[in-house]
Design an enzyme around this catalytic site. Structure first.
Site, PDB file in Angstrom:
ATOM      1  N   LYS A  47       0.843  -1.203   0.000  1.00  0.00           N
ATOM      2  CA  LYS A  47       0.000   0.000   0.000  1.00  0.00           C
ATOM      3  C   LYS A  47       0.878   1.253   0.000  1.00  0.00           C
ATOM      4  CE  LYS A  47      -0.307  -0.222   5.063  1.00  0.00           C
ATOM      5  NZ  LYS A  47      -1.108  -0.709   6.201  1.00  0.00           N
ATOM      6  N   TYR A 268      14.819  30.983   7.090  1.00  0.00           N
ATOM      7  CA  TYR A 268      13.511  31.580   7.406  1.00  0.00           C
ATOM      8  C   TYR A 268      13.347  31.760   8.908  1.00  0.00           C
ATOM      9  CZ  TYR A 268      11.477  30.958   2.718  1.00  0.00           C
ATOM     10  OH  TYR A 268      11.177  31.030   1.393  1.00  0.00           O
TER      11      TYR A 268
END
Ligand SMILES: *Cc1c(COP(=O)(O)O)cnc(C)c1O
Length: 376
Positions: A47, A268
């Site tokens: 999956k 940042y």
């Protein structure tokens, strides 16, 4: 890990990062799990794009290693996987059938894991209509409260077990909530609950174990085990040395280096302050590539065997390293540094990012250059 693939000039140079996926190791892990689980059969959980490494490559490699039963979570994944596998491979869908998708599921030959009385009824109706015992699995909940019939519903199934006549029930499934913690009593509690419930239901083959439960001992393995994470190289109990082989390596490209004096803020928000004249390398991997933002000012990369700490926040497409310690031997523009590899395992990244290896794997972005190693 195959050291032939450790050289720094094997990529095309177009991508900011190089993801190396060792399909030989994947196959070896499958064989190790088969040997451990014997005489139980071993399926493969593929999956979420085979936990991020690429189901299109992983599933055929697992097929070559002998796997014939594959689990995905959703019908869309099954539809994508089907053309990549031989017709004698079986695909089962963990998340049940969405209402109205019964015909599509049956026509494609997929095996749904029926988790509710209403989907059991819908599948039973289709079997009646087609006069065919369509294959299915049934999941019963033994303590996780996520998917599968609850106690009340199981009682109803016990009172009316017609689905066992109408359909071909390949396996009864249940799933463990705490199998990664072998000392947790919950494992034994769920095991006892499962055994009690099985006695009341018509006889069927049983599947209980995910990766971690394969290693909880024979009692947990029943007829079929369903490993996922162990295939992808993670020891589910964090045992060292690992009982599995690493499958994934990740390298990031240096796109700029610079010298900054002490006392400057980096990245940042200016969350990192240089304490000494600092040599910085900027890497072309960021959170858009699945390098979690929580690794800002935590975690590291490796070059020439040396740990280089990540400084400042992780940006979307880049992040910074303090490479001062390496002096003139530091990485240069164009070089690749190790993010996941012999010096720093997926487990280390997961710990630094405050998450689990599953989430690191399934977060891998789509702009890495992906290099698959396979000798067979
Ligand atoms: C994902 C999943 C697995 C595989 O779990 P791992 O811990 O990766 O081995 C097995 N069974 C079910 C029902 C799952 O959802």
């Amino acid at each position: 890990m195959n050291n032939n693939f450790d050289s720094d000039n094997i990529d095309s140079g177009a991508a900011g990062g190089l993801l190396i996926i060792d399909l030989d190791a994947l196959q070896d892990n499958y064989r190790r799990l088969c040997a451990e689980a014997k005489p139980a059969r071993t399926a493969a959980i593929v999956k979420a794009d085979a936990y991020g490494i690429g189901a299109a490559q992983a599933a055929p490699a697992l097929y070559k290693a002998g796997c014939r039963l594959f689990f995905v979570a959703q019908l869309i994944e099954a539809l994508q996987l089907k053309p990549l596998l031989s017709p004698d491979a079986t695909i089962a869908i963990l998340n049940d059938i969405h209402p109205g998708m019964e015909t599509t599921t049956a026509d494609a030959g997929f095996i749904p894991v029926l988790n509710s009385l209403s989907s059991i009824e819908a599948w039973g109706d289709l079997c009646r209509k087609r006069r065919e015992k369509l294959p299915a699995m049934l999941q019963i909940d033994t303590g996780m409260c996520r998917l599968g019939l609850d106690i009340k519903e199981i009682k109803q199934l016990v009172a009316d077990p017609e689905i066992f006549n109408l359909a071909d029930i390949y396996y009864i499934l249940s799933h463990l909530a705490c199998s990664d913690d072998s000392a947790n009593n919950m494992n034994y509690t769920q095991l006892i609950t499962l055994k009690k419930l099985l006695k009341k239901l018509p006889t069927a083959h049983v599947s209980f174990a995910n990766s971690a439960a394969v290693y909880l001992g024979k009692d947990y393995r029943f007829d079929l085990v369903r490993p996922g994470i162990a295939l992808y190289g993670i020891d589910p109990h964090g045992q060292t040395p690992s009982r599995l082989q690493p499958v994934v390596q990740l390298k990031a490209r240096v796109i700029q280096t610079r010298s900054v004096p002490a006392g400057l803020k980096i990245g940042y928000g200016g969350t990192f302050l240089t304490k000494y004249p600092t040599q910085i390398a900027t890497l072309a991997v960021g959170y858009a590539d699945g390098w979690h933002r929580s690794l800002g000012n935590r975690g590291a990369a490796y070059f020439a065997g040396r740990r280089l700490p990540i400084i400042g926040r992780i940006s979307m497409d880049s992040m910074m390293l303090d490479i001062t310690t390496l002096g003139r031997k530091g990485p240069q523009r164009g070089d690749l540094v190790e993010l996941i590899g012999p010096n720093q395992m997926l487990e280390d990244i997961a710990r630094d990012a405050d998450t689990i290896p599953y989430e690191i794997l399934t977060s891998f972005g789509h702009r890495y250059e992906r290099r698959y190693i396979q000798s067979e």
